[in-house]
Design an enzyme around this catalytic site. Sequence first.
Site, PDB file in Angstrom:
ATOM      1  N   PRO A  29       0.595  -2.692  -9.794  1.00  0.00           N
ATOM      2  CA  PRO A  29      -0.300  -2.842  -8.641  1.00  0.00           C
ATOM      3  C   PRO A  29      -1.726  -2.416  -8.982  1.00  0.00           C
ATOM      4  CG  PRO A  29       1.651  -1.544  -8.084  1.00  0.00           C
ATOM      5  CD  PRO A  29       1.658  -1.719  -9.552  1.00  0.00           C
ATOM      6  N   THR A  31      -5.346  -2.029  -6.719  1.00  0.00           N
ATOM      7  CA  THR A  31      -6.041  -2.180  -5.442  1.00  0.00           C
ATOM      8  C   THR A  31      -7.270  -3.055  -5.611  1.00  0.00           C
ATOM      9  OG1 THR A  31      -5.258  -0.042  -4.688  1.00  0.00           O
ATOM     10  CG2 THR A  31      -7.179  -0.936  -3.576  1.00  0.00           C
ATOM     11  N   GLN A 106       3.962  -3.934  -2.555  1.00  0.00           N
ATOM     12  CA  GLN A 106       3.913  -2.470  -2.620  1.00  0.00           C
ATOM     13  C   GLN A 106       3.503  -1.942  -1.245  1.00  0.00           C
ATOM     14  OE1 GLN A 106       0.660  -0.099  -4.328  1.00  0.00           O
ATOM     15  NE2 GLN A 106       2.166   0.661  -5.791  1.00  0.00           N
ATOM     16  N   HIS A 169       5.003   2.916  -2.367  1.00  0.00           N
ATOM     17  CA  HIS A 169       4.003   3.710  -3.084  1.00  0.00           C
ATOM     18  C   HIS A 169       4.294   5.178  -2.803  1.00  0.00           C
ATOM     19  CE1 HIS A 169       0.423   5.279  -4.781  1.00  0.00           C
ATOM     20  NE2 HIS A 169      -0.273   4.159  -4.745  1.00  0.00           N
ATOM     21  N   GLY A 170       4.724   5.887  -3.822  1.00  0.00           N
ATOM     22  CA  GLY A 170       5.098   7.290  -3.660  1.00  0.00           C
ATOM     23  C   GLY A 170       4.410   8.189  -4.655  1.00  0.00           C
ATOM     24  N   ALA A 171       3.113   7.958  -4.898  1.00  0.00           N
ATOM     25  CA  ALA A 171       2.394   8.761  -5.891  1.00  0.00           C
ATOM     26  C   ALA A 171       0.961   9.002  -5.424  1.00  0.00           C
ATOM     27  CB  ALA A 171       2.394   8.033  -7.242  1.00  0.00           C
ATOM     28  N   HIS A 172       0.179   9.631  -6.285  1.00  0.00           N
ATOM     29  CA  HIS A 172      -1.275   9.777  -6.132  1.00  0.00           C
ATOM     30  C   HIS A 172      -1.709  10.528  -4.879  1.00  0.00           C
ATOM     31  CE1 HIS A 172      -0.986   5.869  -8.543  1.00  0.00           C
ATOM     32  NE2 HIS A 172      -1.112   6.875  -9.384  1.00  0.00           N
ATOM     33  N   TYR A 174      -0.605  10.243  -1.830  1.00  0.00           N
ATOM     34  CA  TYR A 174      -0.480   9.512  -0.580  1.00  0.00           C
ATOM     35  C   TYR A 174       0.759   9.988   0.177  1.00  0.00           C
ATOM     36  CZ  TYR A 174      -4.225   6.701  -2.505  1.00  0.00           C
ATOM     37  OH  TYR A 174      -5.422   6.305  -3.035  1.00  0.00           O
TER      38      TYR A 174
END
Length: 199
Positions: A29, A31, A106, A169-172, A174
Amino acid sequence: MLLDHGMADLFSPLRIQNLTLRNRFAMAPMTRRASPGGVPGADVADYYARRAAGGVGLIITEGVRIPHPTAGYPSSIPTLDGADSLAGWQAVTGAVRAQGAAIAAQLWHQGAERDDSDGVVPVSPSGLNSVGQARGVALDDDGLDAIRQAYAAAARSARAVGFDAVELHGAHGYLLDEFLWDKMNILADAYGADRTRFP
């Protein structure tokens, strides 16, 4: 010889339950913020179709906002909500499949990292951002349930418009990631005792 064998595996098809990929290459992915009003247009379909034409087996879209008012900003990040957005994604999935690739959406909620310049207050497990500073409001049980339902609605919409899979999306830093870390999740309830529970 081992390297040659490994390289051959990269180009061989891969079956995962009911999904068969033409090879083991996946586009990660990225953005883009190229969907005004959350609606992916013909340019977005062309962008993903060109990547599929390059030979990748699976494309994972940029982060797509789930249908919840706190999910993300700016509005040029695509969403999976509303007739125009869903029609846009249907064009994207059709264009990608016409080139022989599979595509996953995503699903994304920005949590406390959300830009609030539109006046929407960010939400997170404990009202803290990724560095442990107060930001937005903590989610209560009703808020968590609404977000859970928004993820489910986005997944159903993704299936309806032709996506082959979804990725959460399960990182960064968020939302889903915020539950996993002690500096962002200081809950004293079941979601704090088992930080993986909500994700």
